[in-house]
Write a protein that holds these residues in place. Structure first.
Motif, PDB file in Angstrom:
ATOM      1  N   GLN A   2     -26.416  17.701 -51.991  1.00 36.62           N
ATOM      2  CA  GLN A   2     -27.002  16.817 -53.130  1.00 36.62           C
ATOM      3  C   GLN A   2     -26.226  15.167 -52.874  1.00 36.62           C
ATOM      4  O   GLN A   2     -25.244  15.397 -53.355  1.00 36.62           O
ATOM      5  N   THR A   3     -26.737  14.403 -52.206  1.00 39.23           N
ATOM      6  CA  THR A   3     -26.055  12.992 -51.966  1.00 39.23           C
ATOM      7  C   THR A   3     -27.298  12.185 -51.957  1.00 39.23           C
ATOM      8  O   THR A   3     -28.528  12.351 -51.997  1.00 39.23           O
ATOM      9  N   ASN A   4     -26.808  11.063 -51.784  1.00 39.82           N
ATOM     10  CA  ASN A   4     -27.944   9.816 -51.561  1.00 39.82           C
ATOM     11  C   ASN A   4     -28.512  10.072 -50.182  1.00 39.82           C
ATOM     12  O   ASN A   4     -29.786   9.568 -50.137  1.00 39.82           O
ATOM     13  N   CYS A  35     -17.985  18.931 -48.752  1.00 41.02           N
ATOM     14  CA  CYS A  35     -17.055  18.000 -47.966  1.00 41.02           C
ATOM     15  C   CYS A  35     -15.853  19.067 -47.517  1.00 41.02           C
ATOM     16  O   CYS A  35     -15.090  18.708 -47.138  1.00 41.02           O
ATOM     17  N   GLU A  66     -16.144  11.973 -51.514  1.00 42.79           N
ATOM     18  CA  GLU A  66     -15.497  13.235 -52.059  1.00 42.79           C
ATOM     19  C   GLU A  66     -14.233  13.565 -51.158  1.00 42.79           C
ATOM     20  O   GLU A  66     -13.001  13.908 -51.534  1.00 42.79           O
ATOM     21  N   SER A  69     -23.061  20.928 -53.841  1.00 47.62           N
ATOM     22  CA  SER A  69     -22.553  19.748 -54.700  1.00 47.62           C
ATOM     23  C   SER A  69     -21.586  18.925 -53.558  1.00 47.62           C
ATOM     24  O   SER A  69     -21.283  19.679 -52.443  1.00 47.62           O
ATOM     25  N   PRO A  70     -21.686  17.655 -53.604  1.00 44.00           N
ATOM     26  CA  PRO A  70     -20.642  16.787 -52.699  1.00 44.00           C
ATOM     27  C   PRO A  70     -19.236  17.560 -52.656  1.00 44.00           C
ATOM     28  O   PRO A  70     -18.687  17.494 -51.490  1.00 44.00           O
ATOM     29  N   SER A  96     -20.100   6.843 -50.718  1.00 45.83           N
ATOM     30  CA  SER A  96     -20.895   7.915 -51.577  1.00 45.83           C
ATOM     31  C   SER A  96     -21.021   9.112 -51.208  1.00 45.83           C
ATOM     32  O   SER A  96     -20.298   9.476 -49.852  1.00 45.83           O
ATOM     33  N   GLY A  97     -21.535  10.241 -51.574  1.00 46.94           N
ATOM     34  CA  GLY A  97     -21.453  11.589 -51.342  1.00 46.94           C
ATOM     35  C   GLY A  97     -20.689  12.224 -50.700  1.00 46.94           C
ATOM     36  O   GLY A  97     -19.284  12.217 -51.178  1.00 46.94           O
ATOM     37  N   ILE A  98     -20.530  12.946 -49.219  1.00 46.56           N
ATOM     38  CA  ILE A  98     -19.560  13.790 -48.901  1.00 46.56           C
ATOM     39  C   ILE A  98     -18.211  12.996 -48.496  1.00 46.56           C
ATOM     40  O   ILE A  98     -17.335  13.205 -48.873  1.00 46.56           O
TER      41      ILE A  98
END
Ligand SMILES: NC(=O)c1ccc[n+]([C@@H]2O[C@H](COP(=O)([O-])OP(=O)(O)OC[C@H]3O[C@@H](n4cnc5c(N)ncnc54)[C@H](OP(=O)(O)O)[C@@H]3O)[C@@H](O)[C@H]2O)c1
Length: 371
Positions: A261-263, A290, A69, A285-286, A64-66
Motif C-alpha cells: 500500500q503506497t502512492n 521494504c 521506509e 504496509s510499506p 514516499s512508500g517503500i
C-alpha cells in the motif's frame, strides 16, 4: 496431448509472450497477491538490522512508500543515507521529522542522512547526479534503484529524451545510474546494486527493437508499459551480473517487494482497491514491503547466494529475492539470453553509452556520454 502442449509453449500472444509463459506469469502474480502474507510469515516486522555504521547507501525515490521506509530504517541502523529524489523539499521535510523523532527516542547520534536531486525523467539529471556523487571520491556500498512509476490506465507519454515514461523511469534511467556509479561502487569493495523490480515482470514482454512501444506492432497500455519496463530492468541486470568480474566485489540483485500500500497503488482499478480495503490483510504496509530491499542491501546470506550463482557458469540470471526474502527464479522470459543481450545493447544505445562501457569503467577510463 503432447502436440497440444508443444503448440501452447510456442504459440505467441499478440504482444509476443508465449501463452504458456503468460499464464504462468499470472499464476505468480495471483499467488503474490493472495499468499504473500503467509509466505512471509516467518519474517519480523520491521526486519531487524545490524549496525550499519560502515555503509553509505543511495536510495532513489525515497520521498514516499517503500523507498522512504527503506531510507529511514537504513539511517536508523547507522548508515549514511543519500535520498536521491526529484522533490528535494519533501525529502528535507521527511529528514526533519525523522531527526526529531529519533532525538526524542534518545537512541543516539543524529541520523546521517542527506538529499540530492535526481529526476529520472531526465537522463541529463542522472548524469549530473552521478558526476556530483563520483566527484566526492567516496565509496558507495549500496545503490537501491527503488524509484518507479505505474501510471495505471494512463495514456502513453514520453520523457523529454523521447522515451516512453515507464521505460525511462523504471529501466533506462536506473540502468544509466548504475553504470555511471560503478567507479564509486568499485571503490567500496563488497558493494551491492539493488533493483526493486516487481512480480509483474513475470507477465512482461520486451521487444528490443521497440522498447518504447511505438512501432504499432503492440497496442500500448499502461500494464504493457509497466511490465515491459520491469522485465527490461531484470534482463539488463542479468547481463550486468554476467559482465561484472567477481574481483569488482559488486553484487547485482533484483527483487520483488510484494503488493504494498503506497502512492504507487493509488491508480489501481477501484475494484482492486475495494478488495484491499475490505481485506487489508492481503496487502503489505510499506514497512513490510521494504523488507526484501533491506534484506538484499544488508544481509550476509545474500552475498553467499550471489557468490554461488556467480561461480556457476550456467547461471544466466542474477539473484532475484522474493517478497519473503528468499531467492527465487525470475520469469521464464527473463532467462532468454538472446533477448536479454539485445535489451542490453539497445539500452546502451538509448542511454548513449558505448557497448564496452563496463570494461572501460572497470579499467578506470573516462566514458564519453553524448546525450
Ligand atoms: N507498491 C507496490 O505494490 C509495488 C509492487 C511491486 C513493485 N513496486 C516497486 O516499488 C518501487 C517503489 O514504489 P512504491 O510502491 O513505494 O511507490 P511510491 O510510493 O509512488 O514511490 C515511488 C517513488 O519513486 C519516485 N519517483 C517516481 N517517478 C520519479 C522520477 N521521474 N524521478 C525520480 N523519482 C521518481 C517518487 O517520487 P515522488 O514522491 O516525487 O513522486 C517516489 O519517491 C517502484 O519501483 C515500484 O515499481 C511497488
Amino acid at each position: 496431448m503432447c502436440s497440444e502442449s508443444v503448440s501452447l509453449k510456442t504459440m505467441k500472444k499478440k504482444d509476443g509472450l508465449s501463452w504458456i509463459d503468460w499464464m504462468r506469469g499470472w499464476v505468480n502474480v495471483t499467488q503474490e497477491i493472495l499468499f504473500q502474507r503467509i509466505m512471509a510469515s516467518h519474517l519480523h516486522n520491521p526486519l531487524p538490522l545490524p549496525s550499519l555504521n560502515h555503509l553509505t547507501c543511495i536510495v532513489t525515490g525515497s520521498t514516499s512508500g517503500i523507498g522512504s521506509e527503506t531510507a529511514r530504517q537504513l539511517a536508523e541502523a547507522g548508515a549514511h543515507v543519500v535520498m536521491a529524489v526529484r522533490n528535494i523539499k519533501a525529502a528535507y521535510e521527511l529528514i526533519q521529522q525523522w531527526q526529531t523523532k529519533w532525538s526524542a527516542s534518545g537512541k543516539g547520534l543524529p541520523l546521517n542522512i542527506e538529499a540530492m536531486e535526481l529526476e529520472l525523467l531526465s537522463l541529463d539529471s542522472v548524469v549530473r547526479f552521478s558526476n556530483a556523487w563520483n566527484a566526492r571520491l567516496a565509496p558507495l556500498h549500496v545503490l537501491i534503484n527503488n524509484a518507479g512509476m505505474f501510471a495505471m490506465g494512463g495514456a502513453q507519454r514520453f520523457s523529454k529524451d523521447g522515451n516512453e515514461q515507464h521505460m525511462q523511469v523504471n529501466h533506462l534511467a536506473p540502468a544509466l545510474l548504475s553504470l555511471l556509479l560503478l567507479p564509486s561502487l568499485i571503490r567500496a569493495s563488497g558493494s551491492r546494486i539493488i533493483n526493486v523490480s516487481s512480480v509483474i515482470h513475470y507477465v512482461g514482454f520486451v521487444d528490443p527493437n521497440d522498447m518504447n512501444v511505438v512501432s504499432g506492432e503492440r497496442k500500448f497500455s499502461s500494464l504493457i508499459g509497466y511490465s515491459s519496463s520491469k522485465l527490461a530492468q531484470v534482463m539488463f541486470n542479468n547481463i550486468l551480473f554476467k559482465k561484472l568480474p567477481i574481483e569488482t566485489g559488486i553484487s547485482v540483485v533484483s527483487l520483488s517487494p510484494g503488493v504494498v500500500q503506497t502512492n504507487g497503488t493509488r491508480d489501481l482499478p477501484r475494484f482492486i482497491q475495494e478488495l484491499y480495503s475490505a481485506w487489508p490483510y492481503f496487502i503489505f504496509s510499506p514497512q513490510e514491503g521494504c523488507r526484501s530491499s533491506l534484506f538484499s542491501a544488508t544481509d550476509p546470506q545474500v552475498l553467499q547466494h550471489y557468490h554461488k550463482l556467480k561461480t556457476n557458469e550456467k547461471s544466466v540470471c542474477t539473484l532475484f529475492i522474493s517478497q519473503n526474502c528468499k531467492p527465487t527464479n525470475c520469469s521464464e522470459e527473463a532467462h532468454n539470453v538472446e533477448t536479454a543481450s539485445k535489451v542490453w545493447e539497445k539500452t546502451l544505445e538509448m542511454i548513449c553509452l558505448p557497448l564496452d562501457v563496463v570494461e572501460r569503467l572497470i579499467e578506470g577510463q573516462e566514458v564519453p556520454i553524448n546525450l
